[in-house]
Motif scaffolding. Sequence first.
Motif, PDB file in Angstrom:
ATOM      1  N   SER A  91       9.015  -1.204 -94.825  1.00 25.17           N
ATOM      2  CA  SER A  91       9.004   0.299 -94.849  1.00 25.17           C
ATOM      3  C   SER A  91      10.708   0.195 -94.799  1.00 25.17           C
ATOM      4  O   SER A  91      11.691   1.213 -95.423  1.00 25.17           O
ATOM      5  CB  SER A  91       8.034   1.385 -94.751  1.00 25.17           C
ATOM      6  OG  SER A  91       8.410   2.370 -94.746  1.00 25.17           O
ATOM      7  N   MET A  92      11.043   0.739 -93.493  1.00 23.25           N
ATOM      8  CA  MET A  92      12.620   0.377 -94.152  1.00 23.25           C
ATOM      9  C   MET A  92      13.193  -0.013 -94.304  1.00 23.25           C
ATOM     10  O   MET A  92      14.254  -0.200 -94.796  1.00 23.25           O
ATOM     11  CB  MET A  92      12.574   0.712 -91.776  1.00 23.25           C
ATOM     12  CG  MET A  92      12.364   1.670 -91.011  1.00 23.25           C
ATOM     13  SD  MET A  92      12.357   2.439 -89.781  1.00 23.25           S
ATOM     14  CE  MET A  92      12.050   4.014 -88.909  1.00 23.25           C
ATOM     15  N   LEU A  93      13.168  -1.904 -93.942  1.00 23.15           N
ATOM     16  CA  LEU A  93      13.826  -2.608 -94.356  1.00 23.15           C
ATOM     17  C   LEU A  93      13.875  -2.612 -96.340  1.00 23.15           C
ATOM     18  O   LEU A  93      15.430  -2.174 -97.042  1.00 23.15           O
ATOM     19  CB  LEU A  93      13.751  -4.014 -94.781  1.00 23.15           C
ATOM     20  CG  LEU A  93      13.286  -4.486 -93.010  1.00 23.15           C
ATOM     21  CD1 LEU A  93      12.581  -6.154 -92.828  1.00 23.15           C
ATOM     22  CD2 LEU A  93      15.526  -5.035 -92.621  1.00 23.15           C
ATOM     23  N   GLU A  94      12.704  -1.944 -96.460  1.00 23.90           N
ATOM     24  CA  GLU A  94      12.966  -1.947 -98.558  1.00 23.90           C
ATOM     25  C   GLU A  94      13.488  -0.964 -98.917  1.00 23.90           C
ATOM     26  O   GLU A  94      14.265  -0.189 -99.715  1.00 23.90           O
ATOM     27  CB  GLU A  94      11.218  -1.647 -98.848  1.00 23.90           C
ATOM     28  CG  GLU A  94      10.657  -3.147 -98.536  1.00 23.90           C
ATOM     29  CD  GLU A  94       9.029  -2.624 -99.145  1.00 23.90           C
ATOM     30  OE1 GLU A  94       8.904  -1.470 -98.800  1.00 23.90           O
ATOM     31  OE2 GLU A  94       8.259  -3.798 -99.322  1.00 23.90           O
ATOM     32  N   GLY A  95      13.666   0.308 -97.080  1.00 18.91           N
ATOM     33  CA  GLY A  95      14.887   1.497 -97.795  1.00 18.91           C
ATOM     34  C   GLY A  95      15.492   1.642 -97.828  1.00 18.91           C
ATOM     35  O   GLY A  95      16.817   1.701 -98.802  1.00 18.91           O
ATOM     36  N   GLU A 110      24.783  -8.809-101.627  1.00 20.46           N
ATOM     37  CA  GLU A 110      23.824  -9.387-102.079  1.00 20.46           C
ATOM     38  C   GLU A 110      22.956 -10.496-100.779  1.00 20.46           C
ATOM     39  O   GLU A 110      22.006 -10.423-100.673  1.00 20.46           O
ATOM     40  CB  GLU A 110      23.919 -10.489-103.053  1.00 20.46           C
ATOM     41  CG  GLU A 110      23.670  -9.690-104.847  1.00 20.46           C
ATOM     42  CD  GLU A 110      25.408  -8.947-105.215  1.00 20.46           C
ATOM     43  OE1 GLU A 110      25.776  -9.552-104.450  1.00 20.46           O
ATOM     44  OE2 GLU A 110      25.515  -7.426-105.953  1.00 20.46           O
ATOM     45  N   HIS A 111      24.281 -11.215 -99.613  1.00 16.99           N
ATOM     46  CA  HIS A 111      23.582 -11.851 -99.175  1.00 16.99           C
ATOM     47  C   HIS A 111      23.020 -10.703 -98.163  1.00 16.99           C
ATOM     48  O   HIS A 111      22.197 -11.215 -97.250  1.00 16.99           O
ATOM     49  CB  HIS A 111      25.480 -12.215 -97.728  1.00 16.99           C
ATOM     50  CG  HIS A 111      26.326 -12.765 -99.050  1.00 16.99           C
ATOM     51  ND1 HIS A 111      27.381 -12.501 -99.289  1.00 16.99           N
ATOM     52  CD2 HIS A 111      25.692 -13.773 -99.410  1.00 16.99           C
ATOM     53  CE1 HIS A 111      27.315 -13.616-100.467  1.00 16.99           C
ATOM     54  NE2 HIS A 111      26.650 -14.500-100.483  1.00 16.99           N
ATOM     55  N   LEU A 112      23.608  -9.203 -97.402  1.00 14.63           N
ATOM     56  CA  LEU A 112      22.627  -8.241 -97.072  1.00 14.63           C
ATOM     57  C   LEU A 112      21.048  -8.107 -97.109  1.00 14.63           C
ATOM     58  O   LEU A 112      20.494  -8.092 -96.443  1.00 14.63           O
ATOM     59  CB  LEU A 112      23.325  -7.294 -96.417  1.00 14.63           C
ATOM     60  CG  LEU A 112      23.031  -6.739 -95.650  1.00 14.63           C
ATOM     61  CD1 LEU A 112      22.354  -6.937 -94.333  1.00 14.63           C
ATOM     62  CD2 LEU A 112      23.949  -4.847 -95.106  1.00 14.63           C
ATOM     63  N   VAL A 113      21.010  -7.861 -98.734  1.00 18.21           N
ATOM     64  CA  VAL A 113      19.792  -7.450 -98.910  1.00 18.21           C
ATOM     65  C   VAL A 113      18.685  -8.975 -99.069  1.00 18.21           C
ATOM     66  O   VAL A 113      17.867  -8.775 -98.901  1.00 18.21           O
ATOM     67  CB  VAL A 113      19.805  -7.482-100.620  1.00 18.21           C
ATOM     68  CG1 VAL A 113      18.720  -7.144-101.281  1.00 18.21           C
ATOM     69  CG2 VAL A 113      20.934  -5.828-100.770  1.00 18.21           C
ATOM     70  N   ASP A 114      19.392 -10.464 -99.318  1.00 15.99           N
ATOM     71  CA  ASP A 114      18.106 -11.262 -99.105  1.00 15.99           C
ATOM     72  C   ASP A 114      18.138 -11.979 -98.195  1.00 15.99           C
ATOM     73  O   ASP A 114      17.290 -12.034 -97.612  1.00 15.99           O
ATOM     74  CB  ASP A 114      19.976 -12.915 -99.618  1.00 15.99           C
ATOM     75  CG  ASP A 114      19.335 -13.798 -99.407  1.00 15.99           C
ATOM     76  OD1 ASP A 114      18.068 -14.240 -99.429  1.00 15.99           O
ATOM     77  OD2 ASP A 114      19.390 -14.472 -97.755  1.00 15.99           O
ATOM     78  N   ASN A 115      18.941 -11.302 -96.507  1.00 11.99           N
ATOM     79  CA  ASN A 115      18.620 -11.247 -95.272  1.00 11.99           C
ATOM     80  C   ASN A 115      17.769 -10.053 -94.843  1.00 11.99           C
ATOM     81  O   ASN A 115      16.277 -10.692 -94.479  1.00 11.99           O
ATOM     82  CB  ASN A 115      20.333 -11.120 -94.380  1.00 11.99           C
ATOM     83  CG  ASN A 115      19.345 -11.753 -92.544  1.00 11.99           C
ATOM     84  OD1 ASN A 115      20.358 -11.948 -92.707  1.00 11.99           O
ATOM     85  ND2 ASN A 115      18.352 -10.902 -92.486  1.00 11.99           N
ATOM     86  N   PHE A 116      17.523  -8.929 -95.403  1.00  6.89           N
ATOM     87  CA  PHE A 116      16.524  -8.464 -95.184  1.00  6.89           C
ATOM     88  C   PHE A 116      14.998  -8.544 -95.975  1.00  6.89           C
ATOM     89  O   PHE A 116      14.360  -8.318 -95.238  1.00  6.89           O
ATOM     90  CB  PHE A 116      16.327  -6.473 -95.670  1.00  6.89           C
ATOM     91  CG  PHE A 116      17.804  -6.182 -95.012  1.00  6.89           C
ATOM     92  CD1 PHE A 116      18.582  -6.257 -93.688  1.00  6.89           C
ATOM     93  CD2 PHE A 116      18.426  -4.804 -95.407  1.00  6.89           C
ATOM     94  CE1 PHE A 116      19.322  -5.895 -92.832  1.00  6.89           C
ATOM     95  CE2 PHE A 116      20.068  -4.243 -94.452  1.00  6.89           C
ATOM     96  CZ  PHE A 116      19.582  -4.624 -93.182  1.00  6.89           C
ATOM     97  N   GLN A 117      15.833  -9.216 -97.355  1.00  7.32           N
ATOM     98  CA  GLN A 117      14.124  -9.449 -97.881  1.00  7.32           C
ATOM     99  C   GLN A 117      13.647 -10.370 -96.886  1.00  7.32           C
ATOM    100  O   GLN A 117      12.442 -11.022 -96.870  1.00  7.32           O
ATOM    101  CB  GLN A 117      14.924 -10.479 -99.307  1.00  7.32           C
ATOM    102  CG  GLN A 117      14.849  -8.988-100.063  1.00  7.32           C
ATOM    103  CD  GLN A 117      15.800  -9.414-101.615  1.00  7.32           C
ATOM    104  OE1 GLN A 117      16.091 -10.504-101.534  1.00  7.32           O
ATOM    105  NE2 GLN A 117      15.568  -8.314-102.372  1.00  7.32           N
ATOM    106  N   ARG A 118      14.752 -11.703 -96.512  1.00  8.89           N
ATOM    107  CA  ARG A 118      14.350 -13.161 -95.991  1.00  8.89           C
ATOM    108  C   ARG A 118      13.507 -11.527 -94.498  1.00  8.89           C
ATOM    109  O   ARG A 118      12.302 -12.349 -94.195  1.00  8.89           O
ATOM    110  CB  ARG A 118      14.994 -13.379 -95.261  1.00  8.89           C
ATOM    111  CG  ARG A 118      15.591 -14.604 -96.737  1.00  8.89           C
ATOM    112  CD  ARG A 118      16.238 -15.298 -95.713  1.00  8.89           C
ATOM    113  NE  ARG A 118      17.020 -16.165 -96.527  1.00  8.89           N
ATOM    114  CZ  ARG A 118      16.627 -16.640 -97.678  1.00  8.89           C
ATOM    115  NH1 ARG A 118      15.857 -17.570 -97.128  1.00  8.89           N
ATOM    116  NH2 ARG A 118      17.678 -17.483 -98.591  1.00  8.89           N
TER     117      ARG A 118
END
Length: 122
Positions: A105-109, A78-86
């Motif tokens: 698009s790449m971050l969402e993938g 979740e920490h990495l996902v949170d960073n990518f969402q930011r």
Amino acid sequence: MNHLLIHSIIEEVTDGIYRDYPILLEKYGERGKLKCKEDNEHHLKYLQTAARMNEEKYFVDYAHWLNGILTSRGMKTEHLVDNFQRLIIAFEKSDDDKTSRVFISMLEGAINSLSDEAIINE
């Protein structure tokens, strides 16, 4: 994407993480904040390389590799996902629409792939 914009995005993302998770500053101090900025520099370098290669899988593979390292050190997916969402939020504000759309698009993938893996491993 120019260097000033990249620097601005890294600062925005790092400041947001440390604002929303003040325990990180207590736990890791300023050194941790610098490491967070370095990590985001790596995220952006991998995004840039994946975009040049027109290969989203390159970034997704990086995300899984990094997640393995982070989770082995006590972090959560979740920490990495949170960073990518930011990063996505920061890119959505960017004037560089074409590059930002590719990066988003790449971050969402990567987020979708990490989330799928987290469900499988539960």
